[in-house]
Design an enzyme around this catalytic site. Structure first.
Site, short mmCIF file in Angstrom:
data_model
loop_
_atom_site.label_atom_id
_atom_site.label_comp_id
_atom_site.label_asym_id
_atom_site.label_seq_id
_atom_site.Cartn_x
_atom_site.Cartn_y
_atom_site.Cartn_z
N GLU A 262 0.87 -1.18 0.00
CA GLU A 262 0.00 0.00 0.00
C GLU A 262 0.90 1.23 0.00
OE1 GLU A 262 -2.70 0.47 3.35
OE2 GLU A 262 -3.75 2.03 2.24
N CYS A 465 -6.50 0.94 2.80
CA CYS A 465 -7.45 2.06 2.67
C CYS A 465 -7.26 2.82 1.36
CB CYS A 465 -7.30 3.00 3.86
SG CYS A 465 -8.03 2.28 5.34
N ASN A 596 -12.30 -3.55 0.87
CA ASN A 596 -11.21 -3.57 1.85
C ASN A 596 -11.79 -3.30 3.23
OD1 ASN A 596 -8.33 -3.34 2.77
ND2 ASN A 596 -9.05 -1.28 3.30
N GLU A 597 -11.86 -4.32 4.03
CA GLU A 597 -12.34 -4.23 5.42
C GLU A 597 -13.48 -3.22 5.57
OE1 GLU A 597 -8.64 -3.24 7.66
OE2 GLU A 597 -9.44 -1.20 7.77
O1 AHR Z 1 -2.25 -1.43 6.90
C1 AHR Z 1 -2.61 -0.13 7.19
C2 AHR Z 1 -4.12 0.08 7.14
O2 AHR Z 1 -4.75 -0.74 8.06
C3 AHR Z 1 -4.77 -0.29 5.84
O3 AHR Z 1 -4.71 0.73 4.92
C4 AHR Z 1 -6.18 -0.54 6.24
O4 AHR Z 1 -6.81 -1.45 5.39
C5 AHR Z 1 -6.06 -1.02 7.66
O5 AHR Z 1 -6.94 -0.41 8.49
#
Ligand code: AHR
Length: 864
Positions: A262, A465, A596-597
């Site tokens: 990321e 995120c 994503n979550e």
């Molecule tokens: O890994 C860091 C963040 O943690 C990621 O962007 C998110 O998906 C999670 O909350």
């Protein structure tokens, strides 16, 4: 039961048996539901109970049975003045105010007050707040009313709903139509306001059990090695026997260990993306970071009266790249230099070649118009220079190659101009030719190699995120990140900086291919991050979602991604773009993660289902990965799994950041998983200690857990630690796996654990039994072992973790004499140590039959 504390026996009765501890409890009593103002109203819904409505006993005390999940972290996520209502079917409905500004309230549902479903925040009014909500039921409908206050007036409104999904239009009501449902009572000597309900005693018992179980688990998960000298005071050493049942094996995933990439902590721009010029596109802005603007990292040196330097947007090189530098030199013989500081300086290596390029336009009334490109050390020494003749009044790309005459850590780029007239510059770029695999527009060789050394079997991208973004406008769109660099669409990175998209989908897929890893792209499920800022959504609310009438375009984009990655350039426009970029062969994409979550709201479910069905129909060969929320338990996790099961989603992405104790005491997490449901992709996890270090304690907790994932490699398909990269001084999140600066790479001990699992992955899990000489669960939980076989080499790999403060002697049963020798790799250190590296030895088979595991160690035996 030897050595089991009495507490465990009591807990057994408390949680798992119906046996009553007390003989004379009432059949029913009262509960009082309320929230306090403490911690900025963030402490959630509390209960107290009473038999006579006079004396109240707090449960917990102040235990949060449900917390608000609205908006950003920090001082948001508030629960203000909740109202609880029980419907005739016995179910519970709660509504509460979220803040003093938004035209929405929270709604949550529970069957038992202990387990709550994901919350919703219906967008009711714009520009008016919803304070002091009330909730009632008449004539088959629920009414939610509230007070709306602004500087000019106080008004009362109500909406009606049958299902808490669709609501009538807000209607103004009179004050007298309000019910005044709240009561004020004394709890722990403090006056609190909330609602009172008459409930069977079992309800109160359920609440208390929840508190006791949570507190027991928290205590367990809070176990830290700092207390080990006391906890294990009597433990001098331990003897264990490892029996390997070589005949008893099962196939496990061959993709168990991968990486999560990321762009957080400057992982991409200023990180692994090898571009050396910062703000090359002049697109930095205060939206990225409040102190930035389009001139950030740039300045002009020379007499200021001789030059005008500003940022223009007229006739840009591409509409996606609006801003550029405009310089007007007034005087002949002026010596004006446009300077870029790089990412805190530019690192150069003596003898290496650097590709310089920019887009420029310049007035050409004089023939001789040059830009002298220089790389200059802090001492003023010119390390490289080349003139570029500017011969066009229109935008044109110019390139040259600079060879460094010396090494430097903090050089700067100078564009020297001497002739009067006007100049425009954009996309000013400097790349080392030596990138990873010498790719153009490539990756920093040392960092990329560090990733390759982990032997990851897949790479997740672009997050995290970043994938679902801070609001709908910030969702990551793969199409914005391919093609000519100047035409890519840079955007605000939600971690507080600028994303050039220079490292885009093409570079990502190319990297995967270069290291032999599967690409696992993650696309937003039509919803942005539930922790988005308010401005991120449509009209207030927090998660929001792409409007339904725009979803078909969004879905088409996802389908086009498959076409771009796998299609035939002769028949597909998207595949042709891939071919034109230099990759005619398909990338062979097999997986796509959707979401994503996310908060598993109705908004999410509706959009996820649309994407899932469209993808499945058109590309049944692609494995779609769904999402189970941000935690290892709770409403999103539970509903995420239910929903995925309803839709028959083949794989589900789980995320959890937990203390080491959680990993130690949850080694059976996947042993209990239903093998008939979706497979698991543990897409983000890490052991977090206070202060967020990456040390032997966290690394060994992760190793213990990865051992349990190997054992469950028939249901756990993939795992990836998160986050991966962090640039020193630019870190938004700790711990990470690899820290770096412009010239150094600093892998953590956690990295070595991942690397050892990646380099020693297996395809078959071989049954093994660890006979530990004690029944003490605390000791037993700190020793773990897995045995796998790698089908390619036929090697047997034994992994052993000793998270105890004492050495452990392992006796291993006789292995087949075909195995001759082994490599032993040991990573060990003090629990708070952060600098250990694995140490490798060759050992004979006899030696490994009586193995000593050092205190706090991870040992890998690769038997050949
Ligand atoms: O890994 C860091 C963040 O943690 C990621 O962007 C998110 O998906 C999670 O909350």
């Amino acid at each position: 039961m030897k050595n089991r504390p009495l507490l465990l026996i009591i807990l057994y009765f408390l949680f798992f048996s119906n046996a009553r501890i007390y003989a004379n409890e009432p059949d029913s009593a009262y509960i009082f539901a309320y929230a306090t103002e403490k911690n900025h109203h963030q402490n959630g819904l509390h209960f107290s109970w009473s038999i006579d409505k006079k004396t109240w006993f707090p449960i917990g005390p102040e235990f949060a049975f449900v917390k608000s999940d609205y908006s950003r972290w920090g001082t948001e996520k508030k629960m203000i003045s909740p109202i609880l209502h029980q419907s005739k079917d016995g179910n519970w409905h709660a509504v509460w105010t979220l803040n003093e500004t938004d035209g929405t309230f929270a709604y949550a549902f529970s069957e038992d007050l202990v387990n709550w479903k994901p919350q919703s925040y219906p967008i009711i009014t714009e520009g008016r707040n919803c304070l002091q909500t009330e909730l009632s039921y008449t004539d088959g409908q629920y009414t939610i009313s509230w007070i709306s206050v602004d500087e000019s007036d106080t008004a009362y409104y109500a909406v009606k709903t049958k299902d808490f999904k669709t609501y009538s239009k807000a209607k103004q009501i009179t004050k007298s139509e309000r019910l005044n449902q709240r009561e004020s009572i004394l709890v722990s000597n403090k006056q609190e306001t909330g609602t009172i309900h008459h409930v069977p005693w079992m309800v109160i018992e359920g609440l208390e059990k929840k508190v006791a179980l949570t507190s027991y688990r928290n205590q367990l998960f809070d176990e830290k090695t700092i207390d080990d000298p006391i906890r294990f005071a009597d433990l001098k050493s331990l003897d264990v026997t490892l029996t390997i049942d070589i005949q008893n094996s099962k196939k496990i995933s061959d993709k168990l260990l991968g990486i999560f990439f990321e762009d957080i902590n400057y992982a991409a721009d200023g990180g692994i993306y090898a571009e050396l010029i910062r703000n090359r596109d002049f697109e930095f802005s205060s939206a990225d970071y409040r102190e930035w603007n389009a001139k950030t990292a740039w300045y002009v040196s020379g007499e200021s009266s001789d030059v005008e330097f500003y940022i223009d947007t007229v006739n840009p090189i591409h509409p996606n790249n609006l801003h550029y530098a405009y310089l007007h030199l007034r005087k002949t013989e002026a010596d004006i230099t446009l300077v870029n500081e790089g990412w805190d300086g530019i690192v150069l290596e003596k003898g290496e070649k650097y590709d310089f390029s920019f887009f420029a336009a310049a007035s050409t009334e004089k023939m001789k118009r040059f830009a002298l490109i220089q790389l200059v050390g802090q001492d003023g020494k010119i390390i490289a220079e080349k003139p570029i003749k500017l011969d066009n009044e229109k935008w044109k790309k110019y390139t040259t190659v600079l060879t460094a005459l010396d090494s430097a850590k903090d050089a700067i780029l100078k564009i020297k101009l001497t002739e009067p007239g006007w100049y425009k510059f954009d996309m000013v770029s400097l790349f080392p030719q030596k990138t990873f695999k010498n790719r153009k527009n490539g990756l920093r060789a040392d960092l990329a190699q560090t990733l390759a050394d982990m032997k990851p079997q897949f790479v997740r991208f672009p997050g995290g995120c970043v994938a679902h973004g801070d609001g709908i406008g910030n969702i990551y769109h793969w199409k914005h990140t391919i093609g000519a660099l100047e035409a890519r669409k840079p955007q605000r990175n939600l971690w507080g900086y600028h994303q050039t998209a220079g490292l885009g989908y093409f570079e990502y897929f190319q990297f995967c291919e270069d290291i032999g890893a599967e690409p696992i792209p993650i696309v937003a499920a039509g919803v942005p991050c539930q922790n988005s800022a308010k401005h991120g959504c449509l009209i207030g609310g927090q998660q929001g979602g792409i409007p339904l009438d725009e979803m078909s375009n969004y879905i088409q984009d996802i389908l086009d991604l498959v076409e771009w990655a796998n299609g035939d350039p002769k028949t597909s426009k998207w595949a042709k773009m891939r071919a034109d970029a230099g990759h005619p062969k398909p990338f062979n994409l097999k997986y796509i993660g959707v979401g994503n979550e996310d908060l598993i709201s109705d908004v999410f479910e509706e959009r996820f289902e649309m994407i899932f069905k469209a993808l499945k129909e058109k590309y049944p060969e692609i494995t779609i990965i769904g999402t189970a929320g941000p935690f290892s338990e709770g409403s999103d996790y539970v509903r995420g799994w239910e929903f995925a099961t309803e839709l028959d989603v083949p794989m589900l992405d789980e995320h959890y950041y937990q203390p080491p104790g959680w990993f130690i005491y949850n080694q059976d997490f996947y042993d209990r998983y239903d093998r008939n449901k979706a497979k698991v992709y543990l897409g983000e996890y890490a052991a977090h200690l206070p202060g967020r270090p990456n040390n032997i304690e966290t690394a060994l907790a992760e190793a213990i857990y990865l051992i349990s994932c190997e054992r469950n490699g028939d249901v756990v398909e993939m795992t990836s630690y998160a986050p991966l990269l962090a640039k020193e001084k630019y870190t938004q999140w700790n711990p990470d796996l690899i820290y770096f600066n412009n010239s150094e790479i600093k892998p953590t001990v956690g990295y070595y654990v991942q690397q050892l699992f990646g380099q020693n992955a297996g395809t078959e899990y071989i049954a093994s039994y660890l006979d530990v000489e004690t029944n003490n669960e605390k000791v037993r939980s700190r020793i773990a072992c897995s045995v796998v076989k790698d089908a390619e080499t036929n090697d047997i790999i034994i992994k052993l973790v000793n998270l105890l403060p004492a050495k452990t002697n392992v006796n291993i049963n006789k292995l087949n004499p075909v195995y001759k020798e082994a490599i032993k790799i040991v990573l060990s250190g003090k629990p708070d140590g952060a600098s250990a590296c694995p140490v490798e030895d060759k050992v004979s088979l006899d030696e490994i039959q009586h193995l000593e595991l050092p205190a706090y160690s991870f040992t890998v035996l690769r038997i050949k």
